[in-house]
Design an enzyme around this catalytic site. Sequence first.
Site, PDB file in Angstrom:
ATOM      1  N   HIS A 189       0.825  -1.203   0.000  1.00  0.00           N
ATOM      2  CA  HIS A 189       0.000   0.000   0.000  1.00  0.00           C
ATOM      3  C   HIS A 189       0.864   1.261   0.000  1.00  0.00           C
ATOM      4  CE1 HIS A 189      -3.944  -2.018   1.573  1.00  0.00           C
ATOM      5  NE2 HIS A 189      -3.477  -2.562   0.466  1.00  0.00           N
ATOM      6  N   GLU A 210       0.842   3.828   1.928  1.00  0.00           N
ATOM      7  CA  GLU A 210       1.353   4.216   3.249  1.00  0.00           C
ATOM      8  C   GLU A 210       2.633   3.457   3.588  1.00  0.00           C
ATOM      9  OE1 GLU A 210      -3.236   4.086   3.628  1.00  0.00           O
ATOM     10  OE2 GLU A 210      -1.661   3.147   2.432  1.00  0.00           O
ATOM     11  N   CYS A 269      -5.871   1.218   5.813  1.00  0.00           N
ATOM     12  CA  CYS A 269      -6.429  -0.030   6.325  1.00  0.00           C
ATOM     13  C   CYS A 269      -5.799  -0.375   7.670  1.00  0.00           C
ATOM     14  CB  CYS A 269      -6.188  -1.166   5.324  1.00  0.00           C
ATOM     15  SG  CYS A 269      -4.445  -1.650   5.185  1.00  0.00           S
ATOM     16  N   CYS A 310      -1.941  -0.939   7.464  1.00  0.00           N
ATOM     17  CA  CYS A 310      -1.196   0.313   7.339  1.00  0.00           C
ATOM     18  C   CYS A 310      -1.271   1.122   8.631  1.00  0.00           C
ATOM     19  CB  CYS A 310      -1.728   1.126   6.163  1.00  0.00           C
ATOM     20  SG  CYS A 310      -1.309   0.427   4.556  1.00  0.00           S
TER      21      CYS A 310
END
Length: 260
Positions: A172, A174, A198, A201
Amino acid sequence: MSARVASALAAAAAAGALLYLSAKYLSRRRRLSIAKSEATSPASSSDSGPPEELGTDKCVKCIDVLFDDDAQADAGSAPAGMIGWTRDNNRSTKREAVLPWDDYFMAVAVLSSYRSKDPNRQVGACIVNPTKRIVGIGYNGFPVGCGDDALPWGRGTPGGSSLDTKYPYVCHAEMNAIMNKNCESLDGCKMYVTLFPCNECAKLIIQSRVTEVVYCSDRYHATESMTASRRMLSLANVKTRRFSSTNRINAIDFNNVDPA
């Protein structure tokens, strides 16, 4: 300085410079147009919310700059939209219509998302330290060394194996922003991200000592993953807030450069 750190610094500088030049089109006779998001309350999984599918015409609306129709160029000024020029050569005082910091950093996150190869969801993240310096940028994609054509990008089909989807493989935005950091510590930093993080993350954000998350879309607000994420971020005293702005930033035309 390592090659990775130098690369991250260069990317941050380039992204910031491009967005600054885009914002530089505004003059004293121009107005910043209102670009309110379609939704102002927490979104559910079916809520339209601010468009998070960045890289599409729908999302570009979030970073579009509108000018007054009656804003005419002064004699001797460059054509409208010329990179690096204002439209008021006779002005001797500073411009007031400049991007606020929040808009600037979220725009960098949006610009970063355009690097994502994900055909369904492009997400960007930008980490900023307490002195307003960009210290990390990332977007969603496969791990380093895993070719973009070697793993599946699909979301899967009912009854199919998760191994045939992108979900076990994608890093992801992040995570990539944190891993790409160009400083020793992210303690006290702020993260701007185009989609609410999420639960996985959120763990990385907390462990990295990031203290605030500014997000654009909360499309999956009602899912268990996001519920767990909000719970952990709250317990760890990580502030979260939805990005809000009345500004629009023009898309950059690289062909419209001052020939001199």
